[in-house]
Design an enzyme around this catalytic site. Structure first.
Site, mmCIF file in Angstrom:
data_model
loop_
_atom_site.group_PDB
_atom_site.id
_atom_site.type_symbol
_atom_site.label_atom_id
_atom_site.label_comp_id
_atom_site.label_asym_id
_atom_site.label_seq_id
_atom_site.Cartn_x
_atom_site.Cartn_y
_atom_site.Cartn_z
ATOM 1 N N GLY A 22 -1.724 4.222 -6.368
ATOM 2 C CA GLY A 22 -1.513 5.330 -5.513
ATOM 3 C C GLY A 22 0.295 4.574 -5.289
ATOM 4 O O GLY A 22 0.793 5.310 -6.682
ATOM 5 N N GLY A 23 0.774 3.968 -4.226
ATOM 6 C CA GLY A 23 2.234 4.172 -4.713
ATOM 7 C C GLY A 23 2.500 3.400 -5.558
ATOM 8 O O GLY A 23 3.567 3.662 -6.670
ATOM 9 N N GLU A 75 -8.448 10.523 2.732
ATOM 10 C CA GLU A 75 -7.312 11.456 3.310
ATOM 11 C C GLU A 75 -7.672 12.613 3.218
ATOM 12 O O GLU A 75 -7.189 13.336 4.706
ATOM 13 C CB GLU A 75 -6.448 11.095 2.818
ATOM 14 C CG GLU A 75 -4.637 9.737 2.185
ATOM 15 C CD GLU A 75 -4.142 9.479 1.487
ATOM 16 O OE1 GLU A 75 -4.334 9.962 0.875
ATOM 17 O OE2 GLU A 75 -4.240 8.123 1.717
ATOM 18 N N ASN A 127 -2.860 8.427 -8.737
ATOM 19 C CA ASN A 127 -2.813 9.428 -7.927
ATOM 20 C C ASN A 127 -2.139 9.557 -6.680
ATOM 21 O O ASN A 127 -0.804 8.579 -5.927
ATOM 22 C CB ASN A 127 -3.632 9.142 -6.696
ATOM 23 C CG ASN A 127 -4.005 10.103 -5.502
ATOM 24 O OD1 ASN A 127 -3.497 11.382 -5.618
ATOM 25 N ND2 ASN A 127 -4.871 9.622 -4.317
ATOM 26 N N TRP A 128 -0.884 10.820 -7.184
ATOM 27 C CA TRP A 128 0.741 11.004 -6.886
ATOM 28 C C TRP A 128 0.624 11.767 -5.389
ATOM 29 O O TRP A 128 1.283 10.991 -5.161
ATOM 30 C CB TRP A 128 1.200 12.100 -8.559
ATOM 31 C CG TRP A 128 1.640 11.271 -8.808
ATOM 32 C CD1 TRP A 128 0.715 9.713 -9.908
ATOM 33 C CD2 TRP A 128 2.383 11.900 -9.778
ATOM 34 N NE1 TRP A 128 1.349 9.908 -10.995
ATOM 35 C CE2 TRP A 128 2.557 10.388 -11.265
ATOM 36 C CE3 TRP A 128 2.991 12.579 -10.223
ATOM 37 C CZ2 TRP A 128 2.647 11.130 -12.817
ATOM 38 C CZ3 TRP A 128 3.429 13.454 -11.764
ATOM 39 C CH2 TRP A 128 3.399 12.344 -12.663
ATOM 40 N N LYS A 129 -0.456 11.660 -4.610
ATOM 41 C CA LYS A 129 -0.498 12.489 -3.723
ATOM 42 C C LYS A 129 0.479 13.182 -3.676
ATOM 43 O O LYS A 129 0.464 13.731 -4.178
ATOM 44 C CB LYS A 129 -0.452 11.453 -2.735
ATOM 45 C CG LYS A 129 -1.500 9.674 -2.524
ATOM 46 C CD LYS A 129 -1.387 9.284 -1.599
ATOM 47 C CE LYS A 129 -3.046 7.788 -1.888
ATOM 48 N NZ LYS A 129 -3.132 6.475 -1.029
ATOM 49 N N HIS A 174 -11.015 12.030 -1.558
ATOM 50 C CA HIS A 174 -10.330 11.019 -0.506
ATOM 51 C C HIS A 174 -10.643 10.594 0.490
ATOM 52 O O HIS A 174 -10.541 12.006 1.979
ATOM 53 C CB HIS A 174 -9.235 11.662 -1.135
ATOM 54 C CG HIS A 174 -8.353 9.925 -0.695
ATOM 55 N ND1 HIS A 174 -6.940 9.728 -0.338
ATOM 56 C CD2 HIS A 174 -7.914 9.397 -1.744
ATOM 57 C CE1 HIS A 174 -6.850 8.507 -0.195
ATOM 58 N NE2 HIS A 174 -6.409 8.329 -1.559
ATOM 59 N N GLU A 222 -12.860 2.598 -1.668
ATOM 60 C CA GLU A 222 -11.341 2.654 -1.364
ATOM 61 C C GLU A 222 -11.496 2.102 0.193
ATOM 62 O O GLU A 222 -11.135 3.346 0.739
ATOM 63 C CB GLU A 222 -10.286 3.936 -1.830
ATOM 64 C CG GLU A 222 -10.057 4.405 -2.801
ATOM 65 C CD GLU A 222 -8.715 4.917 -3.021
ATOM 66 O OE1 GLU A 222 -7.970 4.329 -4.105
ATOM 67 O OE2 GLU A 222 -8.759 5.873 -2.237
ATOM 68 N N GLY A 270 -1.831 1.643 1.189
ATOM 69 C CA GLY A 270 -0.778 1.899 1.673
ATOM 70 C C GLY A 270 -0.528 1.279 2.156
ATOM 71 O O GLY A 270 0.603 1.480 3.432
ATOM 72 N N SER A 317 -3.602 -0.547 -2.484
ATOM 73 C CA SER A 317 -2.733 -1.067 -2.156
ATOM 74 C C SER A 317 -2.766 -2.059 -3.926
ATOM 75 O O SER A 317 -2.419 -3.931 -3.955
ATOM 76 C CB SER A 317 -2.842 -2.071 -1.124
ATOM 77 O OG SER A 317 -1.761 -2.031 -0.234
HETATM 78 P P1 13P Z 1 -1.807 2.944 -2.287
HETATM 79 O O1 13P Z 1 -2.071 2.145 -3.817
HETATM 80 O O2 13P Z 1 -1.022 3.018 -2.455
HETATM 81 O O3 13P Z 1 -2.807 1.743 -1.370
HETATM 82 O O4 13P Z 1 -3.161 3.749 -2.725
HETATM 83 C C1 13P Z 1 -4.286 3.359 -2.861
HETATM 84 C C2 13P Z 1 -4.929 5.277 -2.550
HETATM 85 O O5 13P Z 1 -4.833 6.055 -1.497
HETATM 86 C C3 13P Z 1 -5.558 6.016 -4.681
HETATM 87 O O6 13P Z 1 -5.817 7.455 -4.505
#
Ligand code: 13P
Length: 255
Positions: free
Chosen positions: A234-235, A96, A9-11, A94, A166, A172, A213
């Site tokens: 994510g990251g 967010e 997920n590149w957000k 998600h 999640e 994050g 994470s």
């Molecule tokens: P991180 O891997 O950066 O914690 O993000 C997880 C995430 O929200 C993937 O959708």
């Protein structure tokens, strides 16, 4: 056996050209590991460029959101038919989006059913806040989210969904759930909620991801858990070597 998935997920990261560069680099690094579904989810704007850059490759493309309506007066939204042919997967619900954009369980259910009707795969997210976790509400909250997302579906539909647990406190933060904690919720809550509503045969087939994470250092232990079939990353998904290593380690475990 459920096929494992490493979904990135590149957000809200990477410009149009940066996204193409990153996608090409990732594609080159993960191409051989075809016993793992490798999905990348760039921004809407970057999708056409990334799709073009990857055409002919095996990397799967996903979007980070979608609207459930076919078309109409929904300023700023993107419909399923606009994505169809370009992406196979769509992340919905998600945390967010729930937190900052008012996404609800009901909306997630509408999106999931519309995606299935279009032959696409919803990656349905669920997960509790730190406060809910500390108050001992994780099981009831996450179970409720899963059941609401899958409401009015048939078992045949449910097996086509991907569910992603999640925990919000792990996203994050660098503070992933332990592999055991992730297993307990992915198996004892997420898959159990599917079993309760659709039976154990359906629950055994549905792909369940953990997200929060994850990285190249913790992925093997997480992927060794029996009820975890992959990760929503994510990251680490923005780093070619980290993501490729996660795919490679997963591929090793499933040989
Ligand atoms: P991180 O891997 O950066 O914690 O993000 C997880 C995430 O929200 C993937 O959708």
């Amino acid at each position: 056996m459920r096929k494992p998935m490493m979904a990135g997920n590149w957000k809200m990261n990477k410009t149009f050209s940066e996204a193409q560069e990153l996608a090409k680099a990732i594609n080159g690094a993960v191409e051989p590991y075809n016993n793992v579904d490798r999905v990348i989810c760039p921004s809407f704007v970057a999708l056409p460029g990334v799709a073009w850059a990857l055409s002919g490759g095996e990397l799967l493309l996903g979007a980070q959101n979608v609207h459930w309506a076919e078309s109409g007066a929904y300023t700023g939204e993107v419909s399923i038919s606009m994505l169809k042919g370009m992406v196979t997967h769509v992340i919905i619900g998600h945390s967010e989006r729930r937190q900052y954009f008012g996404e609800t369980d009901e909306g997630v259910n509408k999106k999931a059913r519309a995606l299935l009707a279009a032959g696409m795969t919803p990656i349905i997210c669920c997960g509790e806040t730190l406060e809910q976790n500390q108050a001992g509400e994780t099981s009831s909250f996450v179970s409720g989210q899963v059941k609401a997302a899958l409401a009015s579906m048939s078992g045949d539909d449910v097996v086509k969904c991907v569910l992603a647990y999640e925990p919000i406190w792990a996203i994050g933060t660098g503070l992933a759930a332990t592999a055991q904690q992730a297993q307990d919720i992915c198996g004892g809550v997420v898959r159990a909620a599917v079993a309760a509503d659709f039976g154990s045969a359906v629950a055994e087939q549905v792909v369940v991801l953990y997200g929060g994470s994850t990285n190249e250092k913790n992925i093997t232990e997480i992927m060794q858990q029996p009820d975890i079939d992959g990760a929503l990353i994510g990251g680490a998904a923005l780093k070619v070597e980290a993501y490729a290593s996660m795919v490679q380690q997963t591929s090793e475990l499933y040989k």
